[in-house]
Motif scaffolding. Structure first.
Motif, short mmCIF file in Angstrom:
data_model
loop_
_atom_site.label_atom_id
_atom_site.label_comp_id
_atom_site.label_asym_id
_atom_site.label_seq_id
_atom_site.Cartn_x
_atom_site.Cartn_y
_atom_site.Cartn_z
N ASN A 1 0.65 -3.30 10.17
CA ASN A 1 0.02 -2.31 10.58
C ASN A 1 1.02 -1.07 10.69
OD1 ASN A 1 -3.13 -3.08 11.25
ND2 ASN A 1 -1.69 -4.64 12.15
N GLY B 1 -4.72 2.75 2.35
CA GLY B 1 -4.05 3.39 3.50
C GLY B 1 -3.34 4.56 3.11
N HIS C 1 -7.93 2.39 8.58
CA HIS C 1 -7.91 1.45 7.38
C HIS C 1 -8.42 0.37 7.95
CE1 HIS C 1 -5.86 -0.43 3.77
NE2 HIS C 1 -7.27 -0.54 3.69
N HIS D 1 5.72 1.10 11.79
CA HIS D 1 4.92 -0.07 11.24
C HIS D 1 5.36 -1.02 11.76
CE1 HIS D 1 7.67 -1.36 7.99
NE2 HIS D 1 8.00 0.20 8.08
N ARG E 1 -6.03 7.27 3.86
CA ARG E 1 -6.05 7.75 5.49
C ARG E 1 -5.17 8.65 5.87
NH1 ARG E 1 -9.31 4.83 3.68
NH2 ARG E 1 -10.27 6.89 3.81
N ALA F 1 1.02 3.45 1.78
CA ALA F 1 1.29 4.30 3.02
C ALA F 1 2.76 3.91 3.39
CB ALA F 1 0.44 3.71 4.11
N ASP G 1 0.79 -1.14 -0.01
CA ASP G 1 0.00 0.02 -0.01
C ASP G 1 0.92 1.21 -0.04
OD1 ASP G 1 -1.59 2.30 1.29
OD2 ASP G 1 -2.98 0.88 0.85
N HIS H 1 -4.10 5.41 10.12
CA HIS H 1 -3.57 3.99 10.38
C HIS H 1 -3.73 3.40 8.65
CE1 HIS H 1 -5.13 -0.17 10.30
NE2 HIS H 1 -4.09 -0.42 10.97
N ALA H 2 -2.68 2.41 8.41
CA ALA H 2 -2.97 1.37 7.30
C ALA H 2 -2.64 0.29 7.58
CB ALA H 2 -1.94 2.23 6.24
N THR H 3 -3.43 -0.64 6.89
CA THR H 3 -3.06 -2.16 6.94
C THR H 3 -3.04 -2.86 5.64
OG1 THR H 3 -3.82 -4.11 8.26
CG2 THR H 3 -5.45 -2.94 7.17
N SER H 4 -2.46 -3.89 5.82
CA SER H 4 -2.24 -4.91 4.73
C SER H 4 -1.97 -6.38 5.05
CB SER H 4 -0.75 -4.35 3.94
OG SER H 4 -0.54 -5.17 2.66
N THR I 1 -0.27 -3.08 15.74
CA THR I 1 -1.02 -1.84 15.79
C THR I 1 -0.68 -0.94 16.89
OG1 THR I 1 -2.68 -2.60 14.32
CG2 THR I 1 -3.12 -0.30 15.59
#
Length: 346
Positions: A338, A306, A268, A230, A309, A86, A84, A328-331, A248
């Motif tokens: 995170n 992400g 996210h 992250h 966000r 992010a 992502d 916050h971004a996640t994958s 996170t």
């Protein structure tokens, strides 16, 4: 440490199918928009970093084609992450901290419509034990939701409340794929209903980062990145507590999120149940405005959601609607990886 800020943010209108345009054609208006917001030309950018996925494009090194949207001349330092956007922003942030660049363009994009996204995302799983079983992303999210139900941390009414709030807020977001209240619908994979799941769609986003006085010269109210970090969970889902997100929490702690309260959080959370998990890990109370843009439940372009966000949080700071925001971004499945950033105005 150098101060680094987001000075401009732009995104496409997110749509369920963008077959009429290529990745470059989808991306170019976004790049032109974000450069225009900062009153910069492409040649004035010191570093470019992008995020995308060859799995979505169905060809290797697909990101090189997107460079046509950036421009081949004059030459610039360029990098790419298979993540992502992010995480591309994180790389650009590090580049600016080193002093090797004063400005950076970060962009990401994804076209999910050409294939079966639920099937494609199984390729993220452990190739020996999990992937051969073909559990798709919705089924895995349903396992996480059921774990919350079993722990007494949520029920279907709680999840429906998250969906209604997010998509109602998205009515004010002209870029959202879904706007306004939508019915929860039938179960997709119990206990998740249609309204608990994100729309599948195509889209792109971009931000410009700048350091120190350069940022102040480009933007009246820069969104300063006060901390960013992250972390990642164990790859094997069976060894994780799906009702919690320690990675996170640790990323937020390292980013300084718990030092002072935040007033806004852009999370996210592609599934309603994941917002419940993230709220707990990030210690967000009802006084915090969560996903005023509608979040990933309103638009979830793979590889860009992400970064969006971070951009949405920065935009609220620039408009004076927030003083201290968390993004916050996640994958990966069930919040596997995170990223947390803390943004502030002057």
């Amino acid at each position: 440490m150098r101060e680094v800020a987001i000075v401009a943010f732009g995104q496409s209108d997110h749509v369920p199918d963008s077959a009429a345009v290529s990745e470059v054609e989808m991306l170019m208006p976004v790049l032109n928009d974000v450069l225009g917001r900062a009153a910069l030309k492409a040649g004035e950018i010191d570093f470019v970093c992008s995020g995308s996925s060859d799995y979505l494009a169905g060809r290797v090194f697909s990101f090189t084609m997107a460079l046509d949207g950036v421009g081949a001349w004059p030459p610039v330092a360029e990098s790419h992450v298979e993540m992502d956007g992010a995480w591309a922003l994180y790389e650009a942030w590090v580049k600016l901290l080193t002093g090797e660049a004063d400005t950076a363009l970060v962009y990401s994009y994804g076209k999910s419509s050409p294939g079966d996204l639920r099937e494609v995302l199984t390729r993220q799983l452990d190739p020996y034990y999990m992937a051969p079983l073909w559990p798709d992303s919705v089924a895995l999210a349903a396992l996480q939701a059921q774990a919350l139900f079993d722990a007494g941390a949520a029920d279907e009414r709680t999840l429906a409340g998250v969906a209604v709030r997010s998509r109602t807020d998205a009515a004010a977001n002209p870029h959202a794929q879904l706007r306004g209240e939508h019915p929860m619908g039938e179960h997709v994979v119990a206990p998740l209903r249609r309204g608990d799941c994100p729309p599948i769609g195509d889209g792109a986003a971009a931000v410009i980062l700048a350091a120190g006085d350069t940022a102040r010269g480009l933007c009246d109210r820069p969104a300063w990145i006060r901390g960013i970090d992250h972390r990642i969970e164990a790859h094997a889902l069976g060894v994780r507590d799906l009702t919690d997100s320690p990675s996170t929490r640790l990323a937020a702690e390292r980013a300084g999120a718990f030092e002072r309260p935040v007033d806004t959080a852009e999370l996210h959370a592609p599934f309603t149940s994941q917002e419940i998990v993230l709220r707990g890990a990030l210690r967000l109370g009802d006084e915090v405005t969560v996903n005023p843009s509608g979040g990933a439940l309103a638009a979830n372009p793979m590889m860009a959601a992400g970064l969006i966000r971070l951009g949405e949080a920065a935009a609220r700071i620039q408009r004076g609607e927030s003083r201290r925001a968390l993004a916050h971004a996640t994958s990966g499945p069930c919040l596997q990886q995170n990223l947390v950033a803390v943004l502030e105005g002057e």
